[in-house]
Design an enzyme around this catalytic site. Structure first.
Site, PDB file in Angstrom:
ATOM      1  N   ARG A 149       9.834  -3.307   4.104  1.00 26.08           N
ATOM      2  CA  ARG A 149       9.351  -3.752   2.872  1.00 26.08           C
ATOM      3  C   ARG A 149       9.871  -3.403   1.510  1.00 26.08           C
ATOM      4  NH1 ARG A 149       5.436  -1.242   6.327  1.00 26.08           N
ATOM      5  NH2 ARG A 149       4.178  -2.908   7.352  1.00 26.08           N
ATOM      6  N   LYS A 173       3.506   1.993   5.279  1.00 23.58           N
ATOM      7  CA  LYS A 173       2.069   1.985   4.601  1.00 23.58           C
ATOM      8  C   LYS A 173       1.225   3.085   5.548  1.00 23.58           C
ATOM      9  CE  LYS A 173       1.437  -2.773   3.518  1.00 23.58           C
ATOM     10  NZ  LYS A 173       0.575  -3.932   3.913  1.00 23.58           N
ATOM     11  N   HIS A 246       9.977  -9.990   0.394  1.00 21.50           N
ATOM     12  CA  HIS A 246       9.287 -10.222   1.965  1.00 21.50           C
ATOM     13  C   HIS A 246       9.916 -11.506   2.777  1.00 21.50           C
ATOM     14  CE1 HIS A 246       5.796  -7.792   3.153  1.00 21.50           C
ATOM     15  NE2 HIS A 246       5.406  -8.748   3.619  1.00 21.50           N
ATOM     16  N   ARG A 249      12.245  -9.894   4.935  1.00 24.55           N
ATOM     17  CA  ARG A 249      11.554  -9.530   5.625  1.00 24.55           C
ATOM     18  C   ARG A 249      11.179 -10.459   7.085  1.00 24.55           C
ATOM     19  NH1 ARG A 249       8.421  -4.662   7.552  1.00 24.55           N
ATOM     20  NH2 ARG A 249       6.464  -5.140   8.004  1.00 24.55           N
ATOM     21  N   HIS A 272       4.623  -2.796  12.028  1.00 22.62           N
ATOM     22  CA  HIS A 272       3.150  -3.317  12.426  1.00 22.62           C
ATOM     23  C   HIS A 272       2.248  -2.666  13.096  1.00 22.62           C
ATOM     24  CE1 HIS A 272       4.771  -7.784  11.136  1.00 22.62           C
ATOM     25  NE2 HIS A 272       4.355  -7.035  10.011  1.00 22.62           N
ATOM     26  N   TYR A 281       5.305 -14.747  13.580  1.00 20.41           N
ATOM     27  CA  TYR A 281       6.516 -15.239  13.629  1.00 20.41           C
ATOM     28  C   TYR A 281       6.924 -16.122  15.013  1.00 20.41           C
ATOM     29  CZ  TYR A 281       7.032 -11.622   9.872  1.00 20.41           C
ATOM     30  OH  TYR A 281       6.732 -11.135   8.705  1.00 20.41           O
TER      31      TYR A 281
END
Length: 300
Positions: A149, A173, A246, A249, A272, A281
């Site tokens: 990110r 995150k 992004h 990404r 994730h 995806y």
């Protein structure tokens, strides 16, 4: 609305300190809470403990009448569910009226990505004899090579890079940490920038820093700065795409899956928490496979 302000303030502190939420996330939570509090005041409901399922349904009906997207309604429900979960934890209420409210089904937007030809144009625009050109190329290579990110890129430190085995130590995150490999192209460009361009930029500041990516004055780059750099690279390459970090990404994930990487590996590389976040995806790769089939099969 004053009766609601103290619990709201405590919840925001919880998001910032315990959940390590980004400023954007906190802002969205605050907006959703303010919307809810205004509704409660208009309905004459003077305490958070007086909210029940009937009140929640009335609130949601108002959201739908505003013609908000299903995505916005889902986010608002999730925000308020988290808020009431926090109130339960703090023993300010006994039940969570949002717990059993179902989220509206929503269409999953297929993420945009760059094709190989578009990437090649971007890789050719930077002047690799110039400190800023070296930096820009390094940012582009790192984002595409690792799928990290923009916030993770901004926070990269020299100590997070291991050139020996080609890995980055990334703080993601919620303070989640992971190791992400990078290849020879990113390694070469990153090493050149650190040894040459970065040293020149740091001299302008006069104070040493461990942050990898610096601006023209030698200070650490911001997320906004990285976005501006990428958009300028797009302009120089004369591309018509809007390149937010992004998208690189998304491109990383899409290209990995198109070349045969398994979903679990891509999930781990992207950081994730849930596989469902990565599965989006596969829609892109299915479209890719279908296009290849239609263009290649004699009886398609």
């Amino acid at each position: 609305m004053n009766d609601y302000m103290e619990p709201s303030k405590q919840f925001v502190e919880y998001l910032q300190i315990e959940k390590n939420a980004s400023p954007y996330t906190v802002k969205y939570y605050q907006n959703d809470l303010e919307k809810f509090f205004l509704f409660l005041s208009a309905e004459g409901i003077d305490g958070l403990e007086h909210v029940d399922y009937r009140v929640v349904r009335l609130f949601l009906t108002g959201l739908y009448h505003q013609r908000l997207s299903r995505r916005s309604v889902s986010r608002t429900i999730s925000s308020l569910r988290s808020f009431y979960r926090f109130l339960q934890r703090e023993e300010k209420i006994t039940t969570n009226p949002f717990m059993h409210v179902s989220l509206p089904k929503q269409d999953q937007p297929i993420p945009g990505f760059l094709y190989a030809e578009e990437l090649e144009k971007l890789f050719e625009v930077s002047d690799l004899t110039d400190p800023l050109g070296q930096r820009n190329q390094a940012i582009l290579e790192v984002l595409y090579a690792t799928g990290i990110r923009v916030s993770e890129c901004k926070n990269l430190s020299l100590s997070h890079i291991d050139f020996t085995i080609g890995t980055l130590f990334v703080k993601g995150k919620g303070r989640k940490e992971r190791y992400v490999p990078f290849g020879s192209f990113a390694s070469t460009v990153l090493d050149t920038y650190i040894r040459d361009g970065r040293e020149q930029l740091m001299k302008k500041r006069g104070v040493a820093t461990d942050t990898v990516f610096l601006n023209a004055r030698g200070n650490p780059l911001t997320e906004r700065g990285i976005r501006l750099i990428l958009n300028k690279m797009v302009e120089r390459a004369a591309l018509t795409v809007h390149l937010h970090p992004h998208k690189l990404r998304h491109t990383f994930a899409t290209h990995m899956l198109n070349e045969g990487a398994d979903l679990r590996t891509v999930q781990e590389l992207l950081g994730h928490e849930n596989l469902s976040s990565t599965q989006i995806y596969t829609h892109v790769t299915k479209n890719h496979l279908r296009d290849v089939y239609l263009n290649s099969h004699p009886r398609a």
